[in-house]
Design an enzyme around this catalytic site. Structure first.
Site, short mmCIF file in Angstrom:
data_model
loop_
_atom_site.label_atom_id
_atom_site.label_comp_id
_atom_site.label_asym_id
_atom_site.label_seq_id
_atom_site.Cartn_x
_atom_site.Cartn_y
_atom_site.Cartn_z
N GLY A 6 6.46 -6.21 3.12
CA GLY A 6 6.02 -5.70 1.78
C GLY A 6 4.51 -5.39 1.87
O GLY A 6 3.93 -5.21 0.89
N LYS A 7 3.94 -5.06 3.09
CA LYS A 7 2.47 -4.89 3.04
C LYS A 7 2.29 -3.21 3.05
O LYS A 7 1.18 -2.77 2.53
CB LYS A 7 1.93 -5.40 4.50
CG LYS A 7 1.93 -6.85 4.31
CD LYS A 7 1.41 -7.36 5.68
CE LYS A 7 1.39 -8.95 6.04
NZ LYS A 7 1.06 -9.56 7.14
N THR A 8 3.29 -2.52 3.64
CA THR A 8 3.14 -1.16 3.45
C THR A 8 4.59 -0.86 2.83
O THR A 8 5.42 -1.27 2.98
CB THR A 8 2.78 -0.52 4.71
OG1 THR A 8 3.80 -0.98 5.88
CG2 THR A 8 1.71 -0.56 5.40
N ALA A 62 4.98 -3.60 9.29
CA ALA A 62 4.60 -4.29 7.99
C ALA A 62 5.33 -3.89 6.74
O ALA A 62 5.06 -4.61 5.72
CB ALA A 62 3.35 -3.36 7.83
N HIS A 64 0.87 -1.00 0.06
CA HIS A 64 0.02 -0.11 0.25
C HIS A 64 0.86 1.31 0.11
O HIS A 64 1.88 1.37 0.72
CB HIS A 64 -1.00 0.06 1.12
CG HIS A 64 -1.93 -1.10 1.35
ND1 HIS A 64 -2.89 -1.29 0.14
CD2 HIS A 64 -2.12 -2.19 1.95
CE1 HIS A 64 -3.58 -2.44 0.54
NE2 HIS A 64 -3.17 -2.86 1.62
#
Length: 244
Positions: A233-235, A229, A205
Site C-alpha cells: 500500500g506504499k505506491t 511496494a 503515493h
C-alpha cells in the site's frame, strides 16, 4: 536522495530543484547533506580510480568513494563546522532532524555558505534525515558530547511529522534517487496515515519515479520494484510508477 552522491557535485542540482520549487520535502542520507558542505567550503573532490592501493591512500589521508577522492583533513574541517554549530544549540530540548537541519541551514546561510540545507532554509523546504548520525553529523555529535554538549534527535518526531504532512496533502508523489533508509522512510508514511485515521485502508503515493542501479532479487530496498511496494500500500496500483 540516497547514498553519497553529493561528492560528484549532484548537490548543486538538488539546490536548483529546491530553488525552482520542484521539491516540497527532501528526505536525504546524512552523507548527501554533509559532503556537499565540504565541497561548498572550497575543498572539492577529485576523480581518481578504483584500482588503487587503499593502504597508500590511508597513509596520505585520502578517502575514496569508488573512483572519487576526498582529503581526510578537509573532511574533518567539515565535521568541525557541524560541531561548532552544535555547540550553540540548547541541549535541554529534543530536535527532530527537520528542526535541527532548519537551524543549521539558517546558521550556514547567515555565514554565506550555499549548500543543500542552507538553500532549503532560504526557500522554506523541510529536510528530513532518518539516519542522521550515519555521517559526519554523527561524528560531530560525538565530539560535541565529549566537550559536554549532548544533542538529542527525535526520530519518532520525524516520522510523526512526515506522516501528518502526507495526511494533509490531497495527493503525493515521490522521486527516489537510489533507495535505502530515505526511500523506506518515504514509503512507510503512506501506510501510517491509516493509523492516524483509525482505518484499514492505506493511502499510497499517487505516482513514483525511481532511479536506481540495484537489482530486486537481492532483497534490498534500493532495488525493490515499485510494483512490490503496491502490495504494502506504499505506491498506487492505478498510478504511474516508473523505474529507470
Amino acid at each position: 536522495y540516497s547514498g553519497s552522491m553529493s561528492t560528484t557535485g549532484m548537490w548543486k542540482i538538488i539546490c536548483w530543484l529546491i530553488e525552482n520549487r520542484y521539491i516540497d520535502v527532501l528526505i536525504s542520507t546524512g552523507a548527501n547533506i554533509s559532503e556537499d558542505i565540504l565541497d561548498a567550503m572550497g575543498a572539492g573532490y577529485w576523480k581518481g580510480h578504483h584500482l588503487v592501493d587503499d593502504a597508500d591512500l590511508l597513509k596520505h589521508k585520502i578517502d575514496r568513494f569508488y573512483d572519487v577522492y576526498a582529503d581526510e583533513l578537509e573532511y574533518r574541517k567539515m565535521e568541525n563546522l557541524i560541531e561548532e554549530f552544535m555547540m550553540g544549540l540548547d541541549e535541554n530540548r529534543v530536535y527532530t532532524t527537520r528542526e535541527f537541519l532548519y537551524k543549521f541551514g539558517k546558521w550556514l546561510h547567515e555565514r554565506g555558505l550555499k549548500c543543500i540545507v542552507s538553500t532549503a532554509y532560504e526557500h522554506g523546504v523541510p529536510v528530513y534525515c532518518p539516519a542522521l548520525v550515519d555521517s559526519g553529523y554523527g561524528v560531530a555529535a560525538l565530539t560535541a558530547g565529549v566537550k559536554g554538549k549532548h544533542i538529542k534527535i527525535d526520530m519518532v518526531g520525524d516520522f510523526d511529522e512526515m506522516t501528518r504532512i502526507a495526511d494533509k496533502a490531497k495527493k503525493t508523489g515521490v522521486i527516489y534517487i537510489g533507495g535505502g533508509v530515505p526511500k523506506d522512510f518515504t514509503q512507510l508514511v503512506t501506510v501510517c496515515i491509516d493509523l492516524l485515521r483509525g482505518g484499514e485502508v492505506p493511502y499510497p503515493h499517487s505516482y513514483a519515479i525511481q532511479i536506481t542501479q540495484d537489482s530486486p532479487q537481492w532483497g534490498g530496498l534500493s532495488g525493490c520494484t515499485l510494483e512490490e511496494a503496491i502490495s504494502w500500500g506504499k505506491t498506487s496500483a492505478t498510478g504511474k510508477n516508473v523505474t529507470c
